[in-house]
Scaffold this motif. Structure first.
Motif, PDB file in Angstrom:
ATOM      1  N   TRP A  59      -8.628  -6.261   1.389  1.00 43.53           N
ATOM      2  CA  TRP A  59      -8.921  -5.022   0.682  1.00 43.53           C
ATOM      3  C   TRP A  59      -7.653  -4.182   0.594  1.00 43.53           C
ATOM      4  N   THR A  60      -7.713  -3.128  -0.200  1.00 49.13           N
ATOM      5  CA  THR A  60      -6.620  -2.177  -0.333  1.00 49.13           C
ATOM      6  C   THR A  60      -7.013  -0.923   0.433  1.00 49.13           C
ATOM      7  N   SER A  61      -6.092  -0.423   1.279  1.00 54.63           N
ATOM      8  CA  SER A  61      -6.369   0.770   2.070  1.00 54.63           C
ATOM      9  C   SER A  61      -5.164   1.704   2.071  1.00 54.63           C
ATOM     10  N   GLU A  62      -5.453   2.994   2.154  1.00 55.52           N
ATOM     11  CA  GLU A  62      -4.415   4.014   2.261  1.00 55.52           C
ATOM     12  C   GLU A  62      -4.299   4.510   3.707  1.00 55.52           C
ATOM     13  N   ARG A  63      -4.444   3.625   4.633  1.00 55.42           N
ATOM     14  CA  ARG A  63      -4.446   3.966   6.062  1.00 55.42           C
ATOM     15  C   ARG A  63      -3.200   4.731   6.494  1.00 55.42           C
ATOM     16  N   TYR A  64      -2.029   4.318   6.036  1.00 52.85           N
ATOM     17  CA  TYR A  64      -0.783   4.964   6.444  1.00 52.85           C
ATOM     18  C   TYR A  64      -0.045   5.608   5.279  1.00 52.85           C
ATOM     19  N   GLY A  65      -0.765   5.967   4.211  1.00 54.13           N
ATOM     20  CA  GLY A  65      -0.134   6.591   3.054  1.00 54.13           C
ATOM     21  C   GLY A  65      -0.489   5.845   1.787  1.00 54.13           C
ATOM     22  N   PRO A  66       0.513   5.333   1.062  1.00 50.99           N
ATOM     23  CA  PRO A  66       0.226   4.620  -0.184  1.00 50.99           C
ATOM     24  C   PRO A  66      -0.625   3.380   0.070  1.00 50.99           C
ATOM     25  N   PRO A  67      -1.356   2.909  -0.925  1.00 50.61           N
ATOM     26  CA  PRO A  67      -2.212   1.735  -0.745  1.00 50.61           C
ATOM     27  C   PRO A  67      -1.417   0.494  -0.341  1.00 50.61           C
TER      28      PRO A  67
END
Length: 139
Positions: A59-67
């Motif tokens: 999946w794509t996540s913005e956990r630490y900023g940009p995806p």
């Protein structure tokens, strides 16, 4: 009265549906039943895609900023980050026949609409297992 609930970005694979709810990745039986959380990042996420063999989910996540692209087993264990592009256009698209995660990004391009597709190996570096574990670099 029962609530139908909500889900975003659904992806169906055999008898399992992946979706985003509460900014995390969830899986549930397609015919109904109790869902289980795969990620617990509480960060904007989208485009969950289950591998062809049904053992992994990307999946794509913005956990630490940009995806960025992330990967975990469908049991939710040992997730890891696959990309380090720092680009807003990064998006998981699916899986290759060889078991790589297919993702697009505009990283290194002059315009956001100039995206390139990449195959990111799901196997551990130096190993042949598809089981996720420690962090790895991108393609």
């Amino acid at each position: 009265m029962t609530s139908a609930g909500y889900l975003r970005f659904p992806h169906l694979h055999d008898d399992v549906v992946a979706f985003i709810a509460e900014d995390d990745v969830w899986l549930a039986p397609a015919d109904g039943g109790r869902a289980w959380r795969v990620s617990a990042d509480h960060a904007a996420a989208n485009s969950p895609r289950i591998s062809r063999d049904g053992t992994l989910i990307a999946w794509t996540s913005e956990r630490y900023g940009p995806p960025e692209v992330y990967l975990a087993g469908i049991d939710g264990g040992n997730g890891r980050r696959l990309s380090y592009w720092a680009d807003q256009a990064t998006q998981v698209c699916g899986w290759s026949p060889d078991g790589d995660v297919i993702a697009v990004t505009a990283s290194g391009q002059p315009f956001r609409h100039f995206t390139w597709a990449y195959a990111l190996p799901a196997a551990e570096p130096g190993g042949d297992s598809g089981a996720p574990g420690s962090a790895a670099g991108s393609a």
